[in-house]
Design a protein around this motif. Structure first.
Motif, PDB file in Angstrom:
ATOM      1  N   TYR A 224       0.837  -1.207   0.000  1.00 15.44           N
ATOM      2  CA  TYR A 224       0.000   0.000   0.000  1.00 15.44           C
ATOM      3  C   TYR A 224       0.869   1.254   0.000  1.00 15.44           C
ATOM      4  CZ  TYR A 224      -2.824   3.775   1.966  1.00 15.44           C
ATOM      5  OH  TYR A 224      -3.415   4.999   2.202  1.00 15.44           O
ATOM      6  N   GLN A 228       1.504   4.305  -2.800  1.00 15.00           N
ATOM      7  CA  GLN A 228       1.241   5.710  -2.510  1.00 15.00           C
ATOM      8  C   GLN A 228       2.389   6.601  -2.978  1.00 15.00           C
ATOM      9  OE1 GLN A 228      -1.567   7.161  -1.097  1.00 15.00           O
ATOM     10  NE2 GLN A 228      -2.469   5.131  -1.352  1.00 15.00           N
ATOM     11  N   LEU A 280      -7.934   6.573   5.435  1.00 15.76           N
ATOM     12  CA  LEU A 280      -7.070   5.861   4.500  1.00 15.76           C
ATOM     13  C   LEU A 280      -7.889   5.012   3.533  1.00 15.76           C
ATOM     14  CD1 LEU A 280      -4.199   4.666   6.885  1.00 15.76           C
ATOM     15  CD2 LEU A 280      -4.392   6.798   5.592  1.00 15.76           C
ATOM     16  N   ASN A 354      -6.191   1.417  -1.530  1.00 16.05           N
ATOM     17  CA  ASN A 354      -6.891   1.875  -0.329  1.00 16.05           C
ATOM     18  C   ASN A 354      -7.909   0.859   0.179  1.00 16.05           C
ATOM     19  OD1 ASN A 354      -8.294   2.565  -2.748  1.00 16.05           O
ATOM     20  ND2 ASN A 354      -9.706   3.812  -1.546  1.00 16.05           N
TER      21      ASN A 354
END
Length: 434
Positions: A224, A228, A280, A354
């Protein structure tokens, strides 16, 4: 504490090295697959295989230790784990990596069992709490340091795998050269799943959800963070802060747990976890300045669930069954940790990174609905409940034998559980309690 550290420093140091290697390997594999743009489902499968290996290792470890002894079992498993780690650098075929991760899990569980049985054998009854605290600190410190290695060395080359292999090789040295007396032979504690499902259903639900969340987090949070746009150093810093939160929360959690209704605390933590994960889950991109503090708070909450479930269940189970209780809790956690990364990885593949935290939100919401403090009957609550809260590892950096270090479990009970195969008869009058 100084005398305890001196007495057990070899075992603590071995645990520290093991967890440095384990923590670094998990994050390294996630980042390596992210750099290769591998399907997130494979990342989840690797973490699921690791937890499957940990669960399987509980059975394998008992048999191996009974057959060849503690030191030989530990050295054998450390060698196998080292070879499996290096195998990741020799083979790029992902199904082979899944098998190697399962082998690492089996070997590490056997190593945990050797260390914990040794700590239990050598610790005096009055020292068990401090001995266990030292073990927990060494375990969490190793996990944090494993993440911070990426800050110092962000390149995802073979040298990181070599460093992991070195950690697993060196961790056998303190155990191999020890002059301590070998622990007594042991047998597996009975799981008694039907008894515990009746007696502590809400605790088992909390443990299962904790496994879903923690397994997904360890396996997929590095992926994750990489998606990002974070660098490898920043991913290591993010993961290190999250694991640090797991250590920081243990002492205030213990203070609250001893003074307030544990069912209420579980439900409250789950509700706050929904709120912490929601930003998030809905934000497609999150800057580092937001990700680290939110991740820290989220980790404070998600790493609170398993210790609270352990304390809650111990309040309603007799002392002679607490080693078996720990075994069933760890198996339940392992089942959740096998399923969680696969489900979350599939969601991330379909809908974006997400979805990891959307999955966390969903799991926590289920827990809010499932945990009902007013449904606790207290019919089987032990006389001294609430028992003193013991800070427990909550990422399966422990074996079913960890209950033996709990000062609430007397030496005689532990001895009976380990050296004899108890025959238990389920009380038909048992009803749901927690």
């Amino acid at each position: 504490m100084r005398r305890i550290w001196k007495s057990f420093r070899a075992l603590y140091f071995a645990s520290l090295l093991m967890l440095i290697g384990s923590g670094l390997l998990s994050t390294y594999l996630g980042l390596r697959l992210a750099a290769d743009k591998t399907d997130s489902l494979w990342v989840g499968a690797l973490m699921a295989a690791y937890y499957f290996g940990l669960v399987l290792g509980g059975k394998v470890g008992h048999r191996m230790i009974a057959r060849v002894g503690h030191i030989r079992a530990y050295v054998t498993c450390a060698g196998v784990v080292t070879a499996a780690v290096l195998g990741h650098g020799l083979i790029d075929w992902l199904p082979a990596w899944v098998v190697l991760r399962a082998i690492v899990g089996v070997g590490m569980m056997c190593q945990y069992m050797v260390i914990e049985s040794w700590l239990n054998e050598q610790a005096e009854a009055s020292q068990r709490g401090l001995v266990f605290s030292g073990y927990m600190i060494a375990s969490y410190l190793g996990l944090v340091l494993g993440q911070l290695v990426l800050v110092l060395h962000p390149a995802l080359g073979l040298e990181l795998l070599i460093l992991v292999a070195m950690c697993f090789s060196l961790c056998l040295v303190p155990v191999a050269v020890t002059r301590k007396i070998h622990p007594a032979p042991m047998r597996p504690a009975p799981l008694e799943p039907r008894f515990f499902i009746k007696r502590v259903p809400q605790s088992l639900t909390t443990t299962l959800v904790s496994g879903l969340v923690i397994g997904s987090f360890y396996g997929l949070a590095p992926l994750y963070a990489a998606r990002q746009g974070l660098t490898n150093e920043q991913v290591g810093l993010f993961m290190g802060c999250c694991v640090l939160a797991a250590l920081v929360v243990q002492w205030p959690l213990g203070w609250l747990s001893d003074r307030h209704d544990r069912a209420v605390l579980i439900r409250g933590c789950a509700g706050l976890l929904v709120l912490a994960a929601l930003p998030l889950a809905v934000m497609p991109t999150v800057p580092l300045e937001v990700l680290i503090p939110v991740g820290f708070v989220l980790s404070l909450l998600q790493f609170s669930l398993y210790p609270l479930a352990v304390a809650f269940s111990n309040d309603h189970v007799e002392g002679e069954r607490r080693v078996s209780l720990t075994a069933i809790l760890l198996v339940t956690f392992g089942v959740g940790a096998c399923i969680g990364p696969l489900v979350a990885g599939g969601l991330m593949r379909q809908f974006g990174p997400n979805m990891l935290f959307a999955f966390v939100c969903f799991c926590a919401a289920v827990l809010v609905l499932r945990i009902r403090p007013d449904a606790v009957t207290h019919l089987h609550q032990v006389e001294d409940a609430p028992l003193h809260h013991m800070s427990m590892p909550d990422n399966m950096t422990s074996s079913p034998l960890v209950a033996a270090l709990d000062p609430r479990v007397t030496e005689q009970i532990v001895q009976d559980q380990m050296q004899t195969q108890p025959t238990t008869v389920e009380d038909p009058a048992d009803t749901k309690s927690t």
